[in-house]
Design a protein around this motif. Structure first.
Motif, PDB file in Angstrom:
ATOM      1  N   VAL A   1       7.445   5.685 -12.070  1.00  0.00           N
ATOM      2  CA  VAL A   1       6.994   7.033 -11.712  1.00  0.00           C
ATOM      3  C   VAL A   1       6.339   7.003 -10.334  1.00  0.00           C
ATOM      4  CG1 VAL A   1       5.335   8.855 -12.288  1.00  0.00           C
ATOM      5  CG2 VAL A   1       6.748   7.847 -14.088  1.00  0.00           C
ATOM      6  N   ALA A   2       5.493   6.021 -10.095  1.00  0.00           N
ATOM      7  CA  ALA A   2       4.806   5.917  -8.805  1.00  0.00           C
ATOM      8  C   ALA A   2       5.808   5.772  -7.658  1.00  0.00           C
ATOM      9  CB  ALA A   2       3.833   4.737  -8.819  1.00  0.00           C
ATOM     10  N   MET A   3       6.836   4.974  -7.854  1.00  0.00           N
ATOM     11  CA  MET A   3       7.833   4.771  -6.791  1.00  0.00           C
ATOM     12  C   MET A   3       8.668   6.021  -6.535  1.00  0.00           C
ATOM     13  SD  MET A   3       7.469   1.940  -5.261  1.00  0.00           S
ATOM     14  CE  MET A   3       8.999   1.871  -4.331  1.00  0.00           C
ATOM     15  N   ARG A   4       8.682   6.943  -7.483  1.00  0.00           N
ATOM     16  CA  ARG A   4       9.423   8.196  -7.284  1.00  0.00           C
ATOM     17  C   ARG A   4       8.535   9.305  -6.722  1.00  0.00           C
ATOM     18  NH1 ARG A   4      11.459   6.861 -12.469  1.00  0.00           N
ATOM     19  NH2 ARG A   4      10.137   8.475 -13.383  1.00  0.00           N
ATOM     20  N   SER A   5       7.289   8.978  -6.416  1.00  0.00           N
ATOM     21  CA  SER A   5       6.366   9.993  -5.892  1.00  0.00           C
ATOM     22  C   SER A   5       6.937  10.605  -4.616  1.00  0.00           C
ATOM     23  CB  SER A   5       5.002   9.365  -5.584  1.00  0.00           C
ATOM     24  OG  SER A   5       4.383   8.907  -6.745  1.00  0.00           O
ATOM     25  N   ARG A   6       6.833  11.913  -4.542  1.00  0.00           N
ATOM     26  CA  ARG A   6       7.320  12.630  -3.368  1.00  0.00           C
ATOM     27  C   ARG A   6       6.187  13.036  -2.437  1.00  0.00           C
ATOM     28  NH1 ARG A   6      11.990  11.545  -2.280  1.00  0.00           N
ATOM     29  NH2 ARG A   6      12.307  13.501  -1.205  1.00  0.00           N
TER      30      ARG A   6
ATOM     31  N   GLU B   1       0.716  12.865  -5.485  1.00  0.00           N
ATOM     32  CA  GLU B   1       1.378  12.352  -6.694  1.00  0.00           C
ATOM     33  C   GLU B   1       1.169  10.842  -6.819  1.00  0.00           C
ATOM     34  OE1 GLU B   1       5.564  13.164  -6.826  1.00  0.00           O
ATOM     35  OE2 GLU B   1       5.258  15.309  -6.536  1.00  0.00           O
ATOM     36  N   ALA B   2       1.348  10.146  -5.716  1.00  0.00           N
ATOM     37  CA  ALA B   2       1.188   8.688  -5.732  1.00  0.00           C
ATOM     38  C   ALA B   2      -0.231   8.312  -6.112  1.00  0.00           C
ATOM     39  CB  ALA B   2       1.552   8.107  -4.370  1.00  0.00           C
ATOM     40  N   ARG B   3      -1.226   8.953  -5.487  1.00  0.00           N
ATOM     41  CA  ARG B   3      -2.626   8.632  -5.769  1.00  0.00           C
ATOM     42  C   ARG B   3      -2.955   8.863  -7.245  1.00  0.00           C
ATOM     43  NH1 ARG B   3      -6.137   6.257  -2.971  1.00  0.00           N
ATOM     44  NH2 ARG B   3      -7.793   7.718  -3.380  1.00  0.00           N
ATOM     45  N   GLU B   4      -2.500   9.972  -7.790  1.00  0.00           N
ATOM     46  CA  GLU B   4      -2.785  10.273  -9.196  1.00  0.00           C
ATOM     47  C   GLU B   4      -2.167   9.238 -10.125  1.00  0.00           C
ATOM     48  OE1 GLU B   4      -1.371  14.287  -9.532  1.00  0.00           O
ATOM     49  OE2 GLU B   4      -3.281  15.124  -8.812  1.00  0.00           O
ATOM     50  N   THR B   5      -0.947   8.848  -9.844  1.00  0.00           N
ATOM     51  CA  THR B   5      -0.270   7.850 -10.679  1.00  0.00           C
ATOM     52  C   THR B   5      -0.927   6.483 -10.533  1.00  0.00           C
ATOM     53  OG1 THR B   5       1.803   9.063 -10.463  1.00  0.00           O
ATOM     54  CG2 THR B   5       1.956   6.793 -11.229  1.00  0.00           C
ATOM     55  N   LEU B   6      -1.242   6.111  -9.301  1.00  0.00           N
ATOM     56  CA  LEU B   6      -1.857   4.806  -9.066  1.00  0.00           C
ATOM     57  C   LEU B   6      -3.222   4.694  -9.735  1.00  0.00           C
ATOM     58  CD1 LEU B   6      -0.803   4.319  -5.359  1.00  0.00           C
ATOM     59  CD2 LEU B   6       0.034   3.038  -7.344  1.00  0.00           C
TER      60      LEU B   6
END
Length: 85
Positions: free
Chosen positions: A9-14, A18-23
């Motif tokens: 999911v993190a690698m698909r962040s656009r 989104e990336a920060r929330e997933t990480l």
């Protein structure tokens, strides 16, 4: 979220958001082994580098995070047993 799925999911962040929330959800516990932090930081660098390519409005901020996390990675590498280096 299972950790493996979370990294996908993190690698698909656009976006950087989104990336920060997933990480944040994937972040190890503060007392986790250095090897867990090492893996987390390695993968986090990849996520931020990918986001820098797709979220051009936040490219410079994402590149800052790449640099910042690389420093954290270097710090963790100092705490790893010799054979892991």
């Amino acid at each position: 979220m299972r950790r493996r799925d979370g990294w996908a999911v993190a690698m698909r962040s656009r976006t950087l958001l989104e990336a920060r929330e997933t990480l944040l959800r994937l972040r190890p516990a503060p007392h986790a082994r250095p090897s867990e932090w090492h893996t987390y930081h390695q993968q986090t660098v990849e996520v931020y580098a990918q986001v820098a390519e797709v979220d051009t409005d936040h490219r410079h901020e994402a590149l800052y995070w790449v640099s910042h996390v690389r420093q954290k990675l270097a710090d963790v590498e100092q705490r790893l047993p010799r054979q892991r280096r």
